[in-house]
Design a protein around this motif. Structure first.
Motif, short mmCIF file in Angstrom:
data_model
loop_
_atom_site.label_atom_id
_atom_site.label_comp_id
_atom_site.label_asym_id
_atom_site.label_seq_id
_atom_site.Cartn_x
_atom_site.Cartn_y
_atom_site.Cartn_z
N UNK A 8 41.66 48.83 47.55
CA UNK A 8 40.90 48.30 46.29
C UNK A 8 40.64 46.80 46.65
N UNK A 9 41.71 46.31 47.21
CA UNK A 9 41.50 44.78 47.20
C UNK A 9 40.28 44.51 48.26
N UNK A 10 40.03 45.25 49.47
CA UNK A 10 38.88 45.04 50.24
C UNK A 10 37.81 45.43 49.44
N UNK A 11 37.76 46.51 48.77
CA UNK A 11 36.52 46.98 48.04
C UNK A 11 36.07 45.64 47.01
N UNK A 12 36.90 45.05 46.24
CA UNK A 12 36.77 44.08 45.65
C UNK A 12 36.26 42.97 46.40
N UNK A 31 34.69 42.64 49.09
CA UNK A 31 33.47 42.81 49.78
C UNK A 31 32.36 42.58 48.55
N UNK A 32 32.66 43.38 47.48
CA UNK A 32 31.87 43.46 46.44
C UNK A 32 31.43 41.93 45.73
N UNK A 84 29.28 39.94 48.70
CA UNK A 84 27.93 40.70 48.87
C UNK A 84 28.20 41.27 50.62
N UNK A 85 29.25 41.81 50.65
CA UNK A 85 29.44 42.20 52.17
C UNK A 85 29.41 44.03 51.91
N UNK A 86 28.69 44.78 52.81
CA UNK A 86 28.75 46.12 52.47
C UNK A 86 30.13 46.77 52.58
N UNK A 87 30.35 47.66 51.88
CA UNK A 87 31.65 48.59 52.03
C UNK A 87 31.51 49.82 51.43
N UNK A 88 31.02 50.87 51.95
CA UNK A 88 30.65 52.07 51.45
C UNK A 88 32.11 52.75 51.65
N UNK A 89 32.00 54.07 50.78
CA UNK A 89 33.50 54.87 50.95
C UNK A 89 33.84 55.33 52.35
#
Ligand SMILES: C[S@@+](CC[C@H](N)C(=O)[O-])C[C@H]1O[C@@H](n2cnc3c(N)ncnc32)[C@H](O)[C@@H]1O
Length: 208
Positions: A2-6, A8-9, A12-17
């Protein structure tokens, strides 16, 4: 993750599932093989994410890769393997002379099903010929020396990414200018004030 997803969001970095799942696998393999292969020193899962994964992503924020990437002295794949996971369509070359670390990189490539990963088990001094869109390293050489080492590998319009302290900016910009590079992007990492760690992207002209 979750930390990485937040993270990246927010940046503005891409981080898909798929990338998040692969990052999870990569962190698992780092922890699993760390002791036997002496990869990253004693660290727990949260420290690996906070200090290694996020730091690697900061590098990409200064210059989002759009073509082949070169990571020199990648060790266990930092930042290169993280960038390969996030920018999975782009070819990457990972240079690492220590045999155990190169073996670990092969294991990660295989287990994560990554393609277009070239692992060069040699010193950068032995590598020649190719040029890249992004030439990067982390904790490999002092920043000024790194600019010199990286320069021959930068494609026209490509960039050297240099991780340094904010206070290094003037000296780095001067040295970059002597190498025909100009500051094209920055991203802030950990720390504060003059101690702030910054990723600097120095770009080469599109035409020689
Ligand atoms: C301090 S470690 C950093 C590893 C990784 N980049 C990280 O941030 O965790 C430096 C790495 O550079 C590698 N190295 C040392 N001399 C090198 C050379 N001449 N060419 C390429 N890599 C080298 C070492 O084997 C080591 O894995």
């Amino acid at each position: 993750m979750n930390d990485v997803e937040r993270f990246c969001a927010a940046r503005g970095l891409p981080a898909d599932a798929r990338s998040l799942e692969r990052l999870e696998q990569y962190v698992g393999l780092l922890l699993q093989f760390n002791e036997a292969m002496n990869l990253i020193g004693p660290m727990n899962r949260q420290e690996v994410i906070d200090e290694l994964i996020l730091d690697s992503l900061v590098a990409a924020e200064a210059r989002q890769p759009a073509g082949p990437i070169l990571d020199v002295g990648t060790g266990a794949g930092l930042p290169g393997m993280v960038l390969k996971i996030v920018y999975s369509d782009l070819p990457i070359t990972l240079v690492e002379p220590r045999r155990k670390r190169a073996t670990f990189l092969k294991i990660v490539t295989h287990r994560l099903g990554l393609s277009d990963v070239s692992i060069r088990n040699e010193r950068i001094e032995e590598v020649e010929g190719d040029v890249f869109d992004v030439v990067i390293s982390k904790a490999f050489q002092p920043p000024l020396q790194w600019l010199e080492t990286a320069r021959p590998f930068v494609a026209p319009g490509g960039a050297v990414v240099c991780m340094a302290r904010e206070r290094d900016r003037p000296e780095l910009s001067d040295r970059a200018a002597t190498l025909g590079l100009r500051l094209a992007g920055t991203a802030a990492g950990a720390g504060e004030g003059d101690e702030l760690r910054v990723s600097f992207a120095f770009e080469a002209p599109r035409q020689a």
